[in-house]
Design an enzyme around this catalytic site. Structure first.
Site, PDB file in Angstrom:
ATOM      1  N   ASP A  70       0.799  -1.222   0.000  1.00 30.12           N
ATOM      2  CA  ASP A  70       0.000   0.000   0.000  1.00 30.12           C
ATOM      3  C   ASP A  70       0.836   1.278   0.000  1.00 30.12           C
ATOM      4  O   ASP A  70       0.459   2.269  -0.597  1.00 30.12           O
ATOM      5  CB  ASP A  70      -0.967   0.019   1.197  1.00 30.12           C
ATOM      6  CG  ASP A  70      -0.257  -0.160   2.533  1.00 30.12           C
ATOM      7  OD1 ASP A  70       0.986  -0.260   2.536  1.00 30.12           O
ATOM      8  OD2 ASP A  70      -0.938  -0.204   3.568  1.00 30.12           O
ATOM      9  N   ARG A 254      -6.062   4.466   4.920  1.00 27.76           N
ATOM     10  CA  ARG A 254      -6.106   4.155   3.499  1.00 27.76           C
ATOM     11  C   ARG A 254      -6.831   5.247   2.737  1.00 27.76           C
ATOM     12  O   ARG A 254      -7.459   6.137   3.301  1.00 27.76           O
ATOM     13  CB  ARG A 254      -6.813   2.805   3.276  1.00 27.76           C
ATOM     14  CG  ARG A 254      -6.141   1.605   3.942  1.00 27.76           C
ATOM     15  CD  ARG A 254      -4.724   1.396   3.415  1.00 27.76           C
ATOM     16  NE  ARG A 254      -4.728   1.266   1.976  1.00 27.76           N
ATOM     17  CZ  ARG A 254      -4.766   0.094   1.324  1.00 27.76           C
ATOM     18  NH1 ARG A 254      -4.818  -1.027   1.995  1.00 27.76           N
ATOM     19  NH2 ARG A 254      -4.739   0.063   0.011  1.00 27.76           N
ATOM     20  N   TYR A 263      -1.393  -3.059  11.185  1.00 28.41           N
ATOM     21  CA  TYR A 263      -0.394  -4.115  11.350  1.00 28.41           C
ATOM     22  C   TYR A 263      -0.335  -4.424  12.842  1.00 28.41           C
ATOM     23  O   TYR A 263      -0.020  -3.544  13.653  1.00 28.41           O
ATOM     24  CB  TYR A 263       0.975  -3.659  10.850  1.00 28.41           C
ATOM     25  CG  TYR A 263       1.057  -3.498   9.353  1.00 28.41           C
ATOM     26  CD1 TYR A 263       1.304  -4.592   8.527  1.00 28.41           C
ATOM     27  CD2 TYR A 263       0.902  -2.249   8.759  1.00 28.41           C
ATOM     28  CE1 TYR A 263       1.386  -4.447   7.154  1.00 28.41           C
ATOM     29  CE2 TYR A 263       0.985  -2.099   7.383  1.00 28.41           C
ATOM     30  CZ  TYR A 263       1.233  -3.201   6.583  1.00 28.41           C
ATOM     31  OH  TYR A 263       1.313  -3.055   5.224  1.00 28.41           O
ATOM     32  N   PRO A 346       6.903  -5.491   6.079  1.00 31.16           N
ATOM     33  CA  PRO A 346       6.121  -4.355   5.579  1.00 31.16           C
ATOM     34  C   PRO A 346       6.321  -3.072   6.384  1.00 31.16           C
ATOM     35  O   PRO A 346       5.838  -2.023   5.983  1.00 31.16           O
ATOM     36  CB  PRO A 346       4.668  -4.840   5.729  1.00 31.16           C
ATOM     37  CG  PRO A 346       4.743  -6.298   6.013  1.00 31.16           C
ATOM     38  CD  PRO A 346       6.056  -6.522   6.677  1.00 31.16           C
TER      39      PRO A 346
END
Length: 622
Positions: A70, A254, A263, A346
């Site tokens: 992302d 987002r 996360y 990530p």
């Protein structure tokens, strides 16, 4: 954006007037295996060249619909500008403007925000750090490929089952594909070069005999994209939250205003245990997130996507098929990129960004060799440059992941993570890469002429005014992904391009020397080496009609004049690029900039011997 050069055409100027997409052939210049970010970046770059044939294949049945990656670093958005779709990304994405750091309060019974900082330091890039679903990035690449000079459509539903070298001098690599639709249909494709962009379980890597090397951290994490209602105040900020007893969460808002990625740190793995052995469920992730965020509440209304994974950092010893015993005598024919040759956690947002940077580095090199512009040895620099950068970034990623998972036993330990984040913001922005000296990069002998432009680092854009039409713009935005080398001249004091000036003498040398030597007959004069010049004076006082012919070149079938080669500082809005990037005002400077926007050399404007030696060692005369 320039168009109408070879005649007026109506319609969308971003769509090249190319022939219809030809049927997929069984022999191509470049075969790309995998339609992930690395593969699509490479295919989009190669699609810009009408004389390069490319095939890209994917075992899945169609384009990605929901991506896992992302975060898009500033450097990646700079790259999207070169491809022509940065504006679309910026319009849709969430912009990471600030970061909140949270840890247990003094009583140990709650959470408190201990810092809130700017995500990207001032002047690190003209582009922001943004969040956008990977599938949308793929969409933009696919659109660009369809509209390019040599349109490319991916071949979906085909899995590569074998790839090997042959004794065919023209197409020395052959790959065998099998249809995944159940019909067991096989197909062979011959290629001059094969690039494996097929992920961490890469079949191309296995065929090359390489392996990912490294160790897993044995730490289990969950990730989920959720629509939720919460009273946690930083839910629309990137936020790092460290609790005492329940682990940590990284919150990434987002695009769209409502969706949030979390996360979530889970328990450590033991022995031979794998992530799948824990039978993680969305309900488990929600429960753990709720504990970490307490006393704030979290009510998840919908889980759009979720997964569980083990942190690991691994890298291959080399990114091409040439072994050390024949390096320098045998040229590479097979390459790997992205997750096929390095994997990351990530947390630092490196995976997709580094993967795209891999093939942005490789694409122009393949095109230059295939088109007969550069010596084959150019291809050796791909593994040299990108493998070294992958190792550096993996060490950074290990530290970032370790600090994020640390259980703070006091304020000083908790502060280590935010201090590390601030210190290494250039890494997370993707602008810290510096390539070592090589045939492409010098040692910085003349670095004092332009202290803001270091050899081996990407060209750092700055505001200018385009002389021809007084348009305020960023100078770096002229560096398009079209395979051309750029020579960026910064004129010395009093130099306006008049007869006898350093810029006029440089133009005369280039036109009769390197440009004449390396530009094919009949091609536009700037099709291989493209000169741009920034003058020091105010644009309103400059006489454009007095510029050398090379800065007003006649191009195309009508001999139309290109008025977009000369620039001046933006003295109205600032900053002045000469001061801002440390250009020697008295002497000026010349930058040689690679097609992937990295600075190769900084030279005096009069160093004709240095310019000649550089291009003669790299390029083939016509």
């Amino acid at each position: 954006m320039q168009y109408h050069l070879n005649g007026f055409q109506s319609g969308d100027p971003s769509v090249a007037r190319a022939a219809a997409v030809a049927p997929h052939k069984d022999a191509v210049d470049v075969l790309i295996v995998g339609c992930g970010p690395a593969g699509l970046t490479l295919a989009t770059q190669l699609a810009a060249f009408s004389d390069v044939t490319t095939m890209i294949t994917e075992r899945k049945s169609g384009p990605l619909e929901l991506g896992q990656a992302d975060g898009l670093a500033c450097r990646s958005v700079e790259m999207f500008e070169a491809f022509g779709f940065a504006e679309k990304v910026l319009k849709e994405s969430y912009w990471v403007n600030e970061v909140g750091f949270w840890r247990p309060d003094a009583t140990g019974g709650g959470l408190t925000r201990v810092d809130r900082i700017q995500d990207v330091a001032d002047d690190l890039s003209e582009m922001p750090h943004v969040i956008l679903n990977q599938a949308r990035v793929h969409d933009f690449y696919l659109e660009q490929m369809r509209n390019a000079a040599r349109p490319i459509l991916p071949v979906y539903g085909h899995e590569m089952v074998d790839v090997c070298k042959t004794d065919d001098p023209e197409y020395p690599v052959i790959a065998t594909f099998q249809s995944v639709d159940g019909e067991n249909e096989t197909r062979k494709v011959r290629a001059k070069y094969v690039v494996g962009c097929d992920g961490a379980r890469s079949a191309v890597r296995r065929a090359m005999g390489h392996a990912l090397k490294g160790e897993a951290a044995r730490q289990l994490w969950g990730v989920m994209d959720v629509l939720a209602v919460t009273d946690f105040p930083d839910i629309r900020l990137k936020a790092a939250i460290q609790s005492v007893a329940h682990g940590s969460i990284l919150i990434i808002p987002r695009e769209g205003g409502y969706l949030v990625r979390m996360y979530i740190e889970l328990d450590a793995l033991h022995g031979d245990e794998r992530a799948a052995d824990r039978n993680v469920t969305p309900e488990m992730l929600i429960a753990k997130a709720t504990k970490i965020l307490a006393p704030y509440t979290l009510e998840v209304k919908e889980v759009a996507w979720w997964s569980a994974y083990e942190i690991g950092q691994r890298v291959c010893d080399t990114f091409d098929d040439v072994t050390s015993d024949v390096r320098g005598t045998q040229m590479p024919r097979m390459f790997i990129a992205g997750d096929a040759c390095h994997t990351h956690s990530p947390k630092a947002g490196q995976g997709m960004n580094v993967s795209m940077a891999d093939t942005f580095n490789l694409g122009w090199k393949l095109a230059a060799v295939l088109r007969g512009q550069s010596v084959p040895a150019l291809l050796e620099t791909y593994s040299e440059e990108r493998q070294a950068k992958a190792k550096e970034l993996i060490e950074f990623d290990k530290d970032m992941a370790r600090l994020f998972s640390a259980k703070p036993r006091g304020a000083s330990e908790a502060e280590q993570f935010q201090s590390y984040f601030k210190k290494h913001g250039r890494y997370t922005a993707g602008v810290e890469t510096r390539y070592a000296p090589s045939m492409l990069t010098d040692t910085g002998t003349h670095a004092a002429l332009a202290t803001g432009y270091k050899s081996g680092m990407r060209f750092h854009s700055a505001p200018v005014i385009r002389l021809g039409d007084a348009k305020p713009m960023h100078l770096g935005h002229v560096l398009k992904a079209d395979g051309r080398w750029r020579l960026i001249g910064f004129a010395g004091s009093g130099d306006e391009g008049q007869a006898g000036s350093a810029i006029e003498i440089l133009c005369s040398f280039l036109a009769k020397g390197p440009i004449a030597r390396f530009t094919p007959q009949g091609a536009d004069i700037d099709s291989v080496l493209d000169l741009r010049v920034v003058f020091q004076g105010a644009h309103q006082k400059m006489k454009i009609e007095a510029l050398p012919n090379l800065l007003l070149p006649r191009k195309g079938r009508y001999g139309l004049i290109d008025y977009e080669k000369a620039f001046c500082p933006d003295l109205k809005n600032g900053p002045d690029i000469f001061d801002h990037r440390g250009i020697d005002r008295a002497k000026g400077a010349l930058l040689i900039v690679r097609p992937d926007q990295y600075v190769s050399k900084v030279l005096p404007l009069s160093d004709f011997e240095g310019i000649t030696a550089f291009f003669d060692g790299l390029m083939l005369p016509v």
